[in-house]
Structures are given as C-alpha cells and as structure tokens.
Design an enzyme around this catalytic site. Structure first.
Site, mmCIF file in Angstrom:
data_model
loop_
_atom_site.group_PDB
_atom_site.id
_atom_site.type_symbol
_atom_site.label_atom_id
_atom_site.label_comp_id
_atom_site.label_asym_id
_atom_site.label_seq_id
_atom_site.Cartn_x
_atom_site.Cartn_y
_atom_site.Cartn_z
ATOM 1 N N LYS A 10 0.433 -1.156 -0.047
ATOM 2 C CA LYS A 10 -0.503 -0.161 -0.078
ATOM 3 C C LYS A 10 0.801 1.501 -0.435
ATOM 4 O O LYS A 10 2.134 1.296 0.614
ATOM 5 C CB LYS A 10 -0.797 -0.089 1.167
ATOM 6 C CG LYS A 10 -2.016 -1.301 1.380
ATOM 7 C CD LYS A 10 -2.835 -0.602 2.482
ATOM 8 C CE LYS A 10 -4.337 -2.377 2.140
ATOM 9 N NZ LYS A 10 -4.920 -1.575 3.477
ATOM 10 N N TYR A 50 -12.735 -2.503 -3.764
ATOM 11 C CA TYR A 50 -13.010 -2.148 -2.658
ATOM 12 C C TYR A 50 -14.396 -2.624 -2.439
ATOM 13 O O TYR A 50 -15.046 -2.446 -1.245
ATOM 14 C CB TYR A 50 -12.771 -1.285 -1.641
ATOM 15 C CG TYR A 50 -11.023 -1.456 -1.406
ATOM 16 C CD1 TYR A 50 -10.542 -2.604 -0.420
ATOM 17 C CD2 TYR A 50 -9.835 -0.967 -1.551
ATOM 18 C CE1 TYR A 50 -9.295 -2.716 -0.121
ATOM 19 C CE2 TYR A 50 -8.978 -1.030 -0.925
ATOM 20 C CZ TYR A 50 -8.420 -2.507 -0.200
ATOM 21 O OH TYR A 50 -7.305 -2.207 0.509
ATOM 22 N N PHE A 58 -15.636 3.850 6.967
ATOM 23 C CA PHE A 58 -13.945 5.045 6.022
ATOM 24 C C PHE A 58 -14.037 3.930 5.168
ATOM 25 O O PHE A 58 -12.865 4.210 4.234
ATOM 26 C CB PHE A 58 -12.779 3.645 7.393
ATOM 27 C CG PHE A 58 -13.145 2.029 6.672
ATOM 28 C CD1 PHE A 58 -12.768 1.250 6.236
ATOM 29 C CD2 PHE A 58 -13.609 1.426 7.811
ATOM 30 C CE1 PHE A 58 -12.508 0.028 5.611
ATOM 31 C CE2 PHE A 58 -14.020 0.270 7.925
ATOM 32 C CZ PHE A 58 -13.574 -0.855 6.684
ATOM 33 N N ARG A 86 -1.502 -14.298 5.617
ATOM 34 C CA ARG A 86 -3.008 -14.078 6.277
ATOM 35 C C ARG A 86 -0.994 -13.448 7.629
ATOM 36 O O ARG A 86 -1.864 -13.227 8.399
ATOM 37 C CB ARG A 86 -3.926 -14.131 5.855
ATOM 38 C CG ARG A 86 -4.783 -14.002 5.193
ATOM 39 C CD ARG A 86 -6.067 -13.896 5.740
ATOM 40 N NE ARG A 86 -7.112 -13.040 5.860
ATOM 41 C CZ ARG A 86 -7.702 -11.837 5.762
ATOM 42 N NH1 ARG A 86 -7.208 -11.360 5.058
ATOM 43 N NH2 ARG A 86 -8.019 -10.810 6.497
ATOM 44 N N THR A 92 -5.259 -7.212 11.157
ATOM 45 C CA THR A 92 -5.116 -5.881 10.182
ATOM 46 C C THR A 92 -4.910 -4.446 11.181
ATOM 47 O O THR A 92 -4.282 -3.595 10.373
ATOM 48 C CB THR A 92 -7.089 -5.496 9.905
ATOM 49 O OG1 THR A 92 -7.197 -6.663 9.415
ATOM 50 C CG2 THR A 92 -7.657 -4.376 9.540
ATOM 51 N N ARG A 103 2.397 -6.149 9.170
ATOM 52 C CA ARG A 103 2.145 -5.297 9.972
ATOM 53 C C ARG A 103 2.532 -4.593 11.110
ATOM 54 O O ARG A 103 3.109 -3.301 11.300
ATOM 55 C CB ARG A 103 0.549 -5.481 9.881
ATOM 56 C CG ARG A 103 -0.281 -4.944 8.408
ATOM 57 C CD ARG A 103 -1.325 -6.402 8.978
ATOM 58 N NE ARG A 103 -2.066 -5.784 7.445
ATOM 59 C CZ ARG A 103 -2.851 -6.343 7.033
ATOM 60 N NH1 ARG A 103 -3.724 -7.188 7.880
ATOM 61 N NH2 ARG A 103 -3.590 -5.824 5.757
ATOM 62 N N ASN A 113 -1.927 0.311 6.692
ATOM 63 C CA ASN A 113 -1.509 -0.593 7.438
ATOM 64 C C ASN A 113 -0.437 -0.837 6.214
ATOM 65 O O ASN A 113 -0.748 -2.969 6.568
ATOM 66 C CB ASN A 113 -2.818 -1.341 7.617
ATOM 67 C CG ASN A 113 -3.370 -2.120 6.383
ATOM 68 O OD1 ASN A 113 -3.833 -2.060 5.171
ATOM 69 N ND2 ASN A 113 -4.815 -3.073 6.738
HETATM 70 P P1 CMP Z 1 -7.633 -4.428 3.456
HETATM 71 O O1 CMP Z 1 -6.754 -5.764 4.170
HETATM 72 O O2 CMP Z 1 -6.938 -3.527 2.143
HETATM 73 O O3 CMP Z 1 -8.916 -4.506 3.537
HETATM 74 C C1 CMP Z 1 -9.595 -3.715 3.812
HETATM 75 C C2 CMP Z 1 -8.991 -2.369 4.581
HETATM 76 O O4 CMP Z 1 -10.252 -1.502 5.081
HETATM 77 C C3 CMP Z 1 -8.459 -2.709 5.320
HETATM 78 O O5 CMP Z 1 -7.638 -4.074 5.099
HETATM 79 C C4 CMP Z 1 -7.692 -1.477 6.109
HETATM 80 O O6 CMP Z 1 -5.775 -0.884 5.566
HETATM 81 C C5 CMP Z 1 -9.115 -0.911 5.838
HETATM 82 N N1 CMP Z 1 -9.758 -0.447 7.393
HETATM 83 C C6 CMP Z 1 -9.897 -1.389 8.480
HETATM 84 N N2 CMP Z 1 -11.229 -0.751 9.252
HETATM 85 C C7 CMP Z 1 -10.154 0.397 8.713
HETATM 86 C C8 CMP Z 1 -11.058 1.984 9.676
HETATM 87 N N3 CMP Z 1 -11.670 1.763 10.893
HETATM 88 N N4 CMP Z 1 -10.480 2.784 9.554
HETATM 89 C C9 CMP Z 1 -9.834 2.693 8.157
HETATM 90 N N5 CMP Z 1 -9.789 1.781 6.828
HETATM 91 C C10 CMP Z 1 -9.718 0.448 8.146
#
Ligand code: CMP
Length: 139
Positions: A10, A50, A58, A86, A92, A103, A113
């Site tokens: 990212k 997404y 978010f 994973r 996450t 991470r 992240n």
């Molecule tokens: P990803 O695996 O790319 O899939 C969805 C993404 O949403 C996740 O990783 C996070 O980076 C993002 N995400 C999840 N929760 C939040 C949050 N509370 N605020 C901002 N981004 C979020």
C-alpha cells in the site's frame, strides 16, 4: 496444496521505500512472487477493488488513501498461500499484530497498514484478474 493469493503493498509502504523490505518478509516466509507491478490506482479501480466495503464508514478514507501514492500489486504462490500470507501480514490493526509480521514491523495504523492480502482462494481469483492476465503470471 499450491495456491495463489493477491497482495497489494500500500501507499504508506511504497512512500517510505519499503517495497524491498516487505518482499523480503514475503520471500522469507516461503512465498514466491510470481507477478508484480508498480501502478498508480485510479479512483474507479480502487472503488471497484474495495466494493464489498462501500457501506463502511471508512470507505471514502480507504479509497483516498489507496490512490494517494503508487502501490505494488502482486501475485504470491506457495503452499496454502492465502492463509500463509494472512499469517505473514499479521492482524489488520498493527497494534494487535504479532511480532515479525509485516504489519507489526511496518504498518502505521489500521488504515495505513502497509499490505492487503486476499481473505479466501475465491476472492484471490477475483482480485488477481483485476490486475493481471494469465500470461503475466510466471510460476
Ligand atoms: P485490507 O485488507 O486492505 O481490506 C480493507 C481495508 O480497510 C483494511 O485492509 C484496512 O486497511 C481498512 N480498514 C479497516 N478498518 C478501518 C478503519 N477503521 N479505518 C480505516 N481503514 C480501515
């Protein structure tokens, strides 16, 4: 079982020149990078990618972030690649990520992240075709 998963390094990581360090963790975990390209995502591409999160509060922030700088899209191959990646990524939220995970090592927050990885083999296939044709993946 050898399988493939889809990964994104990212913007927070590419901006800090961490592509090589992330890839080293991926390779040290036994995953093979069988396709890789650095791209600037368009807003439309990020929104489509997404789509399942579009009702989340978010979503707007997530799309803005994903188009804020280049990303590196990848296909990773290996034994149980989806679950393995994973594990390698960690939780996450980096505050909950285990030691040694990408991470824990590099992520800045739950939003920024550092990496994305598919959550299932089915979604991996859906995600891979958004960015790669079969002939671009060399296993
Ligand atoms: P990803 O695996 O790319 O899939 C969805 C993404 O949403 C996740 O990783 C996070 O980076 C993002 N995400 C999840 N929760 C939040 C949050 N509370 N605020 C901002 N981004 C979020």
């Amino acid at each position: 079982m050898t399988e493939r998963t889809f990964s994104i390094i990212k913007p927070d990581a590419t901006k800090r020149n961490l592509t090589g360090k992330v890839n080293a963790v991926i390779e040290d975990a036994g995953l093979r990078i069988v396709a890789q390209r650095r791209i600037q995502l368009s807003r439309a591409q990020a929104e489509k990618f997404y789509e399942i999160h579009k009702e989340r509060p978010f979503f707007g922030e997530l799309v803005d972030f994903m188009i804020s700088a280049p990303v590196v899209v990848q296909v990773l191959e290996g034994e149980n690649a989806v679950a393995r990646y994973r594990d390698v990524m960690g939780a996450t939220n980096p505050a909950q990520a285990a030691d040694g995970t990408i991470r824990k090592l590099f992520a800045e927050s739950v939003g920024e992240n550092s990496v994305h990885g598919s959550d299932s083999a089915e979604n991996a296939a859906i995600e891979i075709v958004q960015f790669f044709t079969d002939d671009q993946i060399v296993g």
